[in-house]
Scaffold this motif. Structure first.
Motif, PDB file in Angstrom:
ATOM      1  N   UNK A 116      10.238 -36.038 -41.810  1.00 61.93           N
ATOM      2  CA  UNK A 116      10.857 -36.842 -40.769  1.00 61.93           C
ATOM      3  C   UNK A 116      11.955 -36.044 -40.066  1.00 61.93           C
ATOM      4  N   UNK A 117      12.056 -36.231 -38.761  1.00 64.00           N
ATOM      5  CA  UNK A 117      13.073 -35.546 -37.972  1.00 64.00           C
ATOM      6  C   UNK A 117      14.059 -36.580 -37.431  1.00 64.00           C
ATOM      7  N   UNK A 118      15.292 -36.436 -37.835  1.00 59.18           N
ATOM      8  CA  UNK A 118      16.364 -37.296 -37.318  1.00 59.18           C
ATOM      9  C   UNK A 118      17.003 -36.574 -36.132  1.00 59.18           C
ATOM     10  N   UNK A 119      16.805 -37.124 -34.934  1.00 57.59           N
ATOM     11  CA  UNK A 119      17.278 -36.465 -33.721  1.00 57.59           C
ATOM     12  C   UNK A 119      18.666 -36.971 -33.335  1.00 57.59           C
ATOM     13  N   UNK A 120      19.339 -36.173 -32.523  1.00 58.35           N
ATOM     14  CA  UNK A 120      20.619 -36.573 -31.961  1.00 58.35           C
ATOM     15  C   UNK A 120      20.617 -36.252 -30.475  1.00 58.35           C
ATOM     16  N   UNK A 121      21.565 -36.791 -29.744  1.00 56.65           N
ATOM     17  CA  UNK A 121      21.681 -36.518 -28.310  1.00 56.65           C
ATOM     18  C   UNK A 121      22.541 -35.280 -28.121  1.00 56.65           C
ATOM     19  N   UNK A 122      21.986 -34.272 -27.445  1.00 52.35           N
ATOM     20  CA  UNK A 122      22.706 -33.034 -27.184  1.00 52.35           C
ATOM     21  C   UNK A 122      23.182 -32.947 -25.751  1.00 52.35           C
ATOM     22  N   UNK A 123      23.709 -31.796 -25.383  1.00 47.86           N
ATOM     23  CA  UNK A 123      24.355 -31.606 -24.087  1.00 47.86           C
ATOM     24  C   UNK A 123      23.833 -30.342 -23.428  1.00 47.86           C
ATOM     25  N   UNK A 124      23.591 -30.397 -22.100  1.00 44.97           N
ATOM     26  CA  UNK A 124      23.155 -29.251 -21.312  1.00 44.97           C
ATOM     27  C   UNK A 124      24.172 -28.953 -20.219  1.00 44.97           C
ATOM     28  N   UNK A 125      24.354 -27.690 -19.897  1.00 48.07           N
ATOM     29  CA  UNK A 125      25.172 -27.297 -18.751  1.00 48.07           C
ATOM     30  C   UNK A 125      24.677 -25.949 -18.262  1.00 48.07           C
ATOM     31  N   UNK A 126      24.654 -25.733 -16.941  1.00 49.34           N
ATOM     32  CA  UNK A 126      24.158 -24.460 -16.450  1.00 49.34           C
ATOM     33  C   UNK A 126      24.232 -24.330 -14.942  1.00 49.34           C
ATOM     34  N   UNK A 127      23.663 -23.251 -14.431  1.00 49.58           N
ATOM     35  CA  UNK A 127      23.652 -22.922 -13.012  1.00 49.58           C
ATOM     36  C   UNK A 127      22.229 -22.977 -12.475  1.00 49.58           C
ATOM     37  N   UNK A 128      22.111 -23.042 -11.146  1.00 44.02           N
ATOM     38  CA  UNK A 128      20.805 -23.095 -10.491  1.00 44.02           C
ATOM     39  C   UNK A 128      20.743 -22.039  -9.392  1.00 44.02           C
ATOM     40  N   UNK A 129      19.654 -21.304  -9.360  1.00 46.37           N
ATOM     41  CA  UNK A 129      19.344 -20.426  -8.237  1.00 46.37           C
ATOM     42  C   UNK A 129      17.987 -20.822  -7.686  1.00 46.37           C
ATOM     43  N   UNK A 130      17.913 -21.140  -6.391  1.00 51.04           N
ATOM     44  CA  UNK A 130      16.699 -21.675  -5.783  1.00 51.04           C
ATOM     45  C   UNK A 130      16.246 -20.784  -4.639  1.00 51.04           C
ATOM     46  N   UNK A 131      14.989 -20.329  -4.677  1.00 55.87           N
ATOM     47  CA  UNK A 131      14.406 -19.492  -3.635  1.00 55.87           C
ATOM     48  C   UNK A 131      13.335 -20.296  -2.909  1.00 55.87           C
ATOM     49  N   UNK A 132      13.483 -20.462  -1.601  1.00 57.31           N
ATOM     50  CA  UNK A 132      12.524 -21.223  -0.800  1.00 57.31           C
ATOM     51  C   UNK A 132      11.304 -20.356  -0.505  1.00 57.31           C
ATOM     52  N   UNK A 133      10.134 -20.773  -0.971  1.00 59.62           N
ATOM     53  CA  UNK A 133       8.896 -20.043  -0.729  1.00 59.62           C
ATOM     54  C   UNK A 133       8.156 -20.579   0.491  1.00 59.62           C
ATOM     55  N   UNK A 134       8.219 -21.892   0.678  1.00 64.24           N
ATOM     56  CA  UNK A 134       7.584 -22.533   1.825  1.00 64.24           C
ATOM     57  C   UNK A 134       8.262 -23.880   2.031  1.00 64.24           C
ATOM     58  N   UNK A 135       7.742 -24.647   2.970  1.00 59.85           N
ATOM     59  CA  UNK A 135       8.359 -25.945   3.266  1.00 59.85           C
ATOM     60  C   UNK A 135       8.344 -26.875   2.060  1.00 59.85           C
ATOM     61  N   UNK A 136       7.337 -26.725   1.197  1.00 60.42           N
ATOM     62  CA  UNK A 136       7.185 -27.665   0.090  1.00 60.42           C
ATOM     63  C   UNK A 136       7.271 -27.026  -1.295  1.00 60.42           C
ATOM     64  N   UNK A 137       7.456 -25.715  -1.360  1.00 62.32           N
ATOM     65  CA  UNK A 137       7.446 -25.037  -2.661  1.00 62.32           C
ATOM     66  C   UNK A 137       8.697 -24.174  -2.806  1.00 62.32           C
ATOM     67  N   UNK A 138       9.371 -24.306  -3.932  1.00 62.86           N
ATOM     68  CA  UNK A 138      10.535 -23.488  -4.269  1.00 62.86           C
ATOM     69  C   UNK A 138      10.313 -22.825  -5.618  1.00 62.86           C
ATOM     70  N   UNK A 139      10.891 -21.655  -5.771  1.00 61.08           N
ATOM     71  CA  UNK A 139      10.955 -20.985  -7.063  1.00 61.08           C
ATOM     72  C   UNK A 139      12.403 -21.022  -7.517  1.00 61.08           C
ATOM     73  N   UNK A 140      12.624 -21.473  -8.741  1.00 62.46           N
ATOM     74  CA  UNK A 140      14.011 -21.609  -9.179  1.00 62.46           C
ATOM     75  C   UNK A 140      14.189 -21.210 -10.636  1.00 62.46           C
TER      76      UNK A 140
END
Length: 234
Positions: free
Chosen positions: A63-87
Motif C-alpha cells: 500500500x502507498x500512503x500519499x501526501x500532497x507535495x509542492x511544485x515551483x519552477x520557471x517556463x520557457x515557451x517557443x512559438x512554433x506555429x499559431x497553434x503549437x508551442x514547444x516549452x
C-alpha cells in the motif's frame, strides 16, 4: 478515481460556460501575447505521487500512503506555429510516499512494515502545447511530452539498505506526460491553471543486497506516477 473526478469536473465546467459569453465580441487583453516567438513565466502548484508495482510472484499489494507535495519552477515557451508551442518547465517538486507492507514472518519489528520514501526532484520536462483558437480571453490547450528528473533524496549510492532502515530508489527516473489547461488572458498577464499526469517508464527500485529481502525481493518493477496541478503566470 480522483483523477477521473477532476477531469469530469473540468469538462463539466467548460460545457456549462455560456457559449454567448465565449463567442460574443469582447475587448481582448494583450492581443499580441501569443505572437511573441519566445515568452517566459513561472509556476507553482501541488502534486500527489503514487507508485506502480510489478511483482515477480503474486502477493498482497504494498500500500502507498500519499501526501500532497509542492511544485515551483520557471517556463520557457517557443512559438512554433499559431497553434503549437514547444516549452520547457524546469523546477523543483517535493513529495513523500509511505510504503506499507503486509505482515511477513521475515519482519522482525512492527516498524519494518513501513518505509518512508521522500523525494526532492529537480524536474526537467520538454512538452508540446497544442492550443485551440482563442475565444476572447480564453484559450484551452492540451500538452504531452517527456521529462526526466534528478531525485536528490533517492539514496541510490547509500550502502545501507532496508535491513538498516533505508529504502533506496534510482536518482534519474524518466517520465512521459499528458495534460490539459486553460490560458486566461487578464489585463496585466496571462494566468493558466493546468492539470497533468506524469508516468515513469523506468524501474526506480534499488534492490537490497540480499535477494530474499521482504522489502524488495519480489518487486520486478517500481515506477512513479503522479498528478500535477499547476498555476502559471506569464
Amino acid at each position: 478515481m480522483r483523477i477521473i473526478v477532476v477531469v469530469a469536473f473540468f469538462f463539466t465546467f467548460i460545457q456549462t460556460i455560456d457559449a454567448q459569453w465565449l463567442t460574443r465580441p469582447r475587448v481582448q487583453n494583450d492581443q499580441n501575447f501569443d505572437k511573441k516567438p519566445i515568452s517566459w513565466g513561472y509556476y507553482f502548484g501541488i502534486n500527489s505521487f503514487d507508485y506502480n508495482f510489478d511483482y515477480q510472484d503474486q502477493q498482497e499489494d504494498i500500500q502507498v500512503e500519499r501526501s500532497v507535495g509542492f511544485n515551483v519552477g520557471l517556463i520557457g515557451n517557443l512559438r512554433l506555429s499559431e497553434y503549437v508551442d514547444l516549452r520547457t518547465e524546469p523546477g523543483l517538486s517535493f513529495t513523500q510516499r509511505n510504503l506499507i507492507y503486509a505482515p511477513d514472518p521475515r519482519f522482525e519489528n512492527e516498524s519494518d512494515l513501513i518505509r518512508e520514501v521522500p523525494a526532492t526532484y529537480i524536474y526537467l520536462p520538454l512538452l508540446l502545447k497544442i492550443n485551440t483558437k482563442r475565444l476572447n480571453n480564453v484559450r484551452p490547450f492540451v500538452t504531452f511530452g517527456v521529462s526526466t528528473a534528478i531525485n536528490l533524496s533517492s539514496n541510490e549510492d547509500n550502502p545501507d539498505d532496508n535491513f538498516a532502515g533505508q529504502f533506496r530508489t534510482t536518482s534519474s527516473p524518466f517520465f512521459y506526460e499528458v495534460g490539459f489547461g486553460i490560458d486566461l488572458y487578464l489585463f496585466y498577464f496571462k494566468f493558466t491553471p493546468s492539470i497533468r499526469g506524469v508516468f515513469a517508464t523506468s524501474d526506480e527500485l534499488v534492490r537490497d543486497s540480499r535477494p530474499n529481502s521482504p522489502w524488495t525481493g519480489n518487486i520486478n518493477k517500481l515506477s512513479s506516477r503522479g498528478v500535477f496541478l499547476n498555476f502559471t503566470f506569464q
